[in-house]
Design a protein around this motif. Structure first.
Motif, PDB file in Angstrom:
ATOM      1  N   ALA A  16     -11.754  -0.947   7.818  1.00  0.00           N
ATOM      2  CA  ALA A  16     -11.809  -0.557   6.406  1.00  0.00           C
ATOM      3  C   ALA A  16     -10.426  -0.145   5.897  1.00  0.00           C
ATOM      4  O   ALA A  16     -10.054  -0.449   4.761  1.00  0.00           O
ATOM      5  N   GLU A  17      -9.665   0.536   6.754  1.00  0.00           N
ATOM      6  CA  GLU A  17      -8.313   0.948   6.355  1.00  0.00           C
ATOM      7  C   GLU A  17      -7.388  -0.256   6.244  1.00  0.00           C
ATOM      8  O   GLU A  17      -6.552  -0.331   5.329  1.00  0.00           O
ATOM      9  N   VAL A  18      -7.505  -1.183   7.185  1.00  0.00           N
ATOM     10  CA  VAL A  18      -6.692  -2.410   7.135  1.00  0.00           C
ATOM     11  C   VAL A  18      -6.951  -3.126   5.812  1.00  0.00           C
ATOM     12  O   VAL A  18      -6.017  -3.519   5.100  1.00  0.00           O
ATOM     13  N   ARG A  19      -8.231  -3.289   5.490  1.00  0.00           N
ATOM     14  CA  ARG A  19      -8.607  -3.990   4.253  1.00  0.00           C
ATOM     15  C   ARG A  19      -8.069  -3.272   3.020  1.00  0.00           C
ATOM     16  O   ARG A  19      -7.527  -3.898   2.112  1.00  0.00           O
ATOM     17  N   GLU A  20      -8.184  -1.954   3.005  1.00  0.00           N
ATOM     18  CA  GLU A  20      -7.704  -1.172   1.853  1.00  0.00           C
ATOM     19  C   GLU A  20      -6.197  -1.309   1.691  1.00  0.00           C
ATOM     20  O   GLU A  20      -5.693  -1.479   0.581  1.00  0.00           O
ATOM     21  N   ARG A  21      -5.478  -1.249   2.795  1.00  0.00           N
ATOM     22  CA  ARG A  21      -4.021  -1.385   2.729  1.00  0.00           C
ATOM     23  C   ARG A  21      -3.616  -2.783   2.266  1.00  0.00           C
ATOM     24  O   ARG A  21      -2.653  -2.946   1.496  1.00  0.00           O
ATOM     25  N   SER A  50       0.485  -8.013  10.428  1.00  0.00           N
ATOM     26  CA  SER A  50       0.891  -9.399  10.528  1.00  0.00           C
ATOM     27  C   SER A  50       0.056 -10.235   9.555  1.00  0.00           C
ATOM     28  O   SER A  50      -0.976  -9.780   9.051  1.00  0.00           O
ATOM     29  N   LYS A  51       0.491 -11.465   9.326  1.00  0.00           N
ATOM     30  CA  LYS A  51      -0.244 -12.360   8.429  1.00  0.00           C
ATOM     31  C   LYS A  51      -1.664 -12.608   8.934  1.00  0.00           C
ATOM     32  O   LYS A  51      -2.592 -12.827   8.147  1.00  0.00           O
ATOM     33  N   GLY A  52      -1.846 -12.537  10.253  1.00  0.00           N
ATOM     34  CA  GLY A  52      -3.174 -12.731  10.820  1.00  0.00           C
ATOM     35  C   GLY A  52      -4.182 -11.718  10.313  1.00  0.00           C
ATOM     36  O   GLY A  52      -5.375 -12.019  10.206  1.00  0.00           O
ATOM     37  N   ALA A  53      -3.710 -10.510   9.992  1.00  0.00           N
ATOM     38  CA  ALA A  53      -4.611  -9.478   9.467  1.00  0.00           C
ATOM     39  C   ALA A  53      -5.199  -9.896   8.129  1.00  0.00           C
ATOM     40  O   ALA A  53      -6.346  -9.577   7.808  1.00  0.00           O
ATOM     41  N   VAL A  54      -4.397 -10.627   7.343  1.00  0.00           N
ATOM     42  CA  VAL A  54      -4.897 -11.103   6.050  1.00  0.00           C
ATOM     43  C   VAL A  54      -6.045 -12.073   6.278  1.00  0.00           C
ATOM     44  O   VAL A  54      -7.126 -11.940   5.684  1.00  0.00           O
ATOM     45  N   TYR A  55      -5.834 -13.029   7.172  1.00  0.00           N
ATOM     46  CA  TYR A  55      -6.855 -14.055   7.390  1.00  0.00           C
ATOM     47  C   TYR A  55      -8.075 -13.543   8.151  1.00  0.00           C
ATOM     48  O   TYR A  55      -9.127 -14.172   8.114  1.00  0.00           O
ATOM     49  N   SER A  56      -7.934 -12.405   8.837  1.00  0.00           N
ATOM     50  CA  SER A  56      -9.120 -11.845   9.492  1.00  0.00           C
ATOM     51  C   SER A  56      -9.953 -11.016   8.520  1.00  0.00           C
ATOM     52  O   SER A  56     -11.082 -10.630   8.842  1.00  0.00           O
ATOM     53  N   ASN A  57      -9.402 -10.756   7.333  1.00  0.00           N
ATOM     54  CA  ASN A  57     -10.131  -9.970   6.326  1.00  0.00           C
ATOM     55  C   ASN A  57     -10.474 -10.761   5.071  1.00  0.00           C
ATOM     56  O   ASN A  57     -11.391 -10.383   4.341  1.00  0.00           O
ATOM     57  N   PHE A  58      -9.730 -11.833   4.819  1.00  0.00           N
ATOM     58  CA  PHE A  58      -9.946 -12.637   3.611  1.00  0.00           C
ATOM     59  C   PHE A  58      -9.878 -14.114   3.998  1.00  0.00           C
ATOM     60  O   PHE A  58      -9.038 -14.503   4.795  1.00  0.00           O
ATOM     61  N   SER A  59     -10.732 -14.916   3.419  1.00  0.00           N
ATOM     62  CA  SER A  59     -10.815 -16.320   3.822  1.00  0.00           C
ATOM     63  C   SER A  59      -9.656 -17.160   3.305  1.00  0.00           C
ATOM     64  O   SER A  59      -9.362 -18.217   3.863  1.00  0.00           O
ATOM     65  N   SER A  60      -8.994 -16.695   2.244  1.00  0.00           N
ATOM     66  CA  SER A  60      -7.917 -17.474   1.632  1.00  0.00           C
ATOM     67  C   SER A  60      -7.136 -16.580   0.679  1.00  0.00           C
ATOM     68  O   SER A  60      -7.529 -15.436   0.413  1.00  0.00           O
ATOM     69  N   LYS A  61      -6.051 -17.116   0.155  1.00  0.00           N
ATOM     70  CA  LYS A  61      -5.294 -16.386  -0.852  1.00  0.00           C
ATOM     71  C   LYS A  61      -6.171 -16.127  -2.074  1.00  0.00           C
ATOM     72  O   LYS A  61      -6.141 -15.042  -2.657  1.00  0.00           O
ATOM     73  N   VAL A  65      -7.059 -12.642  -3.900  1.00  0.00           N
ATOM     74  CA  VAL A  65      -6.862 -12.453  -5.336  1.00  0.00           C
ATOM     75  C   VAL A  65      -8.148 -11.937  -5.985  1.00  0.00           C
ATOM     76  O   VAL A  65      -8.142 -10.970  -6.748  1.00  0.00           O
ATOM     77  N   ALA A  66      -9.270 -12.577  -5.669  1.00  0.00           N
ATOM     78  CA  ALA A  66     -10.557 -12.185  -6.249  1.00  0.00           C
ATOM     79  C   ALA A  66     -10.926 -10.759  -5.857  1.00  0.00           C
ATOM     80  O   ALA A  66     -11.417  -9.981  -6.692  1.00  0.00           O
ATOM     81  N   GLN A  67     -10.667 -10.383  -4.600  1.00  0.00           N
ATOM     82  CA  GLN A  67     -11.032  -9.039  -4.140  1.00  0.00           C
ATOM     83  C   GLN A  67     -10.124  -7.972  -4.740  1.00  0.00           C
ATOM     84  O   GLN A  67     -10.575  -6.855  -5.040  1.00  0.00           O
ATOM     85  N   VAL A  68      -8.843  -8.293  -4.932  1.00  0.00           N
ATOM     86  CA  VAL A  68      -7.926  -7.355  -5.597  1.00  0.00           C
ATOM     87  C   VAL A  68      -8.389  -7.129  -7.034  1.00  0.00           C
ATOM     88  O   VAL A  68      -8.435  -5.996  -7.527  1.00  0.00           O
ATOM     89  N   MET A  69      -8.745  -8.203  -7.693  1.00  0.00           N
ATOM     90  CA  MET A  69      -9.218  -8.107  -9.074  1.00  0.00           C
ATOM     91  C   MET A  69     -10.530  -7.327  -9.149  1.00  0.00           C
ATOM     92  O   MET A  69     -10.715  -6.483 -10.032  1.00  0.00           O
ATOM     93  N   GLN A  70     -11.449  -7.606  -8.197  1.00  0.00           N
ATOM     94  CA  GLN A  70     -12.734  -6.897  -8.185  1.00  0.00           C
ATOM     95  C   GLN A  70     -12.521  -5.402  -7.981  1.00  0.00           C
ATOM     96  O   GLN A  70     -13.181  -4.568  -8.604  1.00  0.00           O
ATOM     97  N   ARG A  71     -11.572  -5.055  -7.131  1.00  0.00           N
ATOM     98  CA  ARG A  71     -11.276  -3.642  -6.881  1.00  0.00           C
ATOM     99  C   ARG A  71     -10.779  -2.958  -8.145  1.00  0.00           C
ATOM    100  O   ARG A  71     -11.168  -1.825  -8.450  1.00  0.00           O
ATOM    101  N   ALA A  72      -9.922  -3.641  -8.915  1.00  0.00           N
ATOM    102  CA  ALA A  72      -9.436  -3.075 -10.171  1.00  0.00           C
ATOM    103  C   ALA A  72     -10.588  -2.881 -11.154  1.00  0.00           C
ATOM    104  O   ALA A  72     -10.679  -1.848 -11.835  1.00  0.00           O
ATOM    105  N   THR A  73     -11.487  -3.856 -11.238  1.00  0.00           N
ATOM    106  CA  THR A  73     -12.657  -3.749 -12.110  1.00  0.00           C
ATOM    107  C   THR A  73     -13.534  -2.582 -11.679  1.00  0.00           C
ATOM    108  O   THR A  73     -14.003  -1.798 -12.510  1.00  0.00           O
TER     109      THR A  73
END
Length: 202
Positions: A16-21, A50-61, A65-73
């Motif tokens: 959860a912390e990795v994802r939040e960061r 590392s970049k691998g952390a991104v792909y282990s938490n999000f399927s794509s760029k 983007v969608a999750q960052v936007m959803q968080r702002a909403t």
């Protein structure tokens, strides 16, 4: 037992912390560089992974983007839902709106919104997600407008509640968009004044 055997392994960062960061880093990098120019390895580095952390938490760029936007909403709606309640009086409602607006840096959120809007226009496959999230915000604001006016039948909004919700969102977005041309104008203050202007007893 050797000294090496007694050394505790480095604790893993909770998922959860990795994802939040990563979401925080993504928001910063997208706002600064634009969605198109932003690189996922930079987002990862900004978050300390590392970049691998991104792909282990999000399927794509696009997913990031969608999750960052959803968080702002979610932040915007969360603040409004905490503060706008049925028991808020007509005298207090303007101050409640001011408090809701004062909780977050709208300039940063608007930089993100502008980037997402531009990205959605250039990438039609992303447009449905942009529209879905904007409708979610609009419906959330309308829900709160209905909640408050429903609890205060003595107050006449002077227009359909759907139109009032649209005007409130449109006024805020427009003021933030034109912020550089409107020095000293506080969007929260203007929207609160607009709310107070429509608070009229039947």
């Amino acid at each position: 037992m050797s000294d090496d055997a007694s050394v505790s392994p480095t604790p893993r960062t909770p998922r959860a912390e990795v994802r939040e960061r990563l979401l925080n880093a993504g928001a910063a990098v997208f706002a600064e560089q634009g969605v198109h120019e932003a690189r996922l390895d930079e987002v990862a580095a900004r978050a300390g992974f590392s970049k691998g952390a991104v792909y282990s938490n999000f399927s794509s760029k696009e997913d990031l983007v969608a999750q960052v936007m959803q968080r702002a909403t979610n932040l915007v709606l969360g603040s409004l839902r905490e503060l706008v309640r049925a028991d808020v009086t007509a005298v207090e409602i303007g101050d409640v709106v001011r408090a809701a607006f004062g909780r977050h840096d709208q300039s940063a959120q608007f930089a993100l919104l502008s980037e997402f809007r531009g990205y959605a226009l250039r990438h039609p496959e992303f447009l449905p997600e942009f529209v879905r999230q904007r409708r979610e915000l609009q419906e959330g604001v309308l829900e709160l407008v209905r909640l408050w006016f429903g609890a205060h039948p003595e107050i006449d909004p002077g227009m359909r509640l759907e139109d009032l919700a649209t005007v409130l969102i449109g006024a805020n977005v427009g003021i933030v968009f034109d912020a550089e041309a409107l020095p000293g104008t506080n969007p929260g203050e203007v929207v609160a004044a607009l709310v107070e202007a429509v608070i009229r007893r039947r």
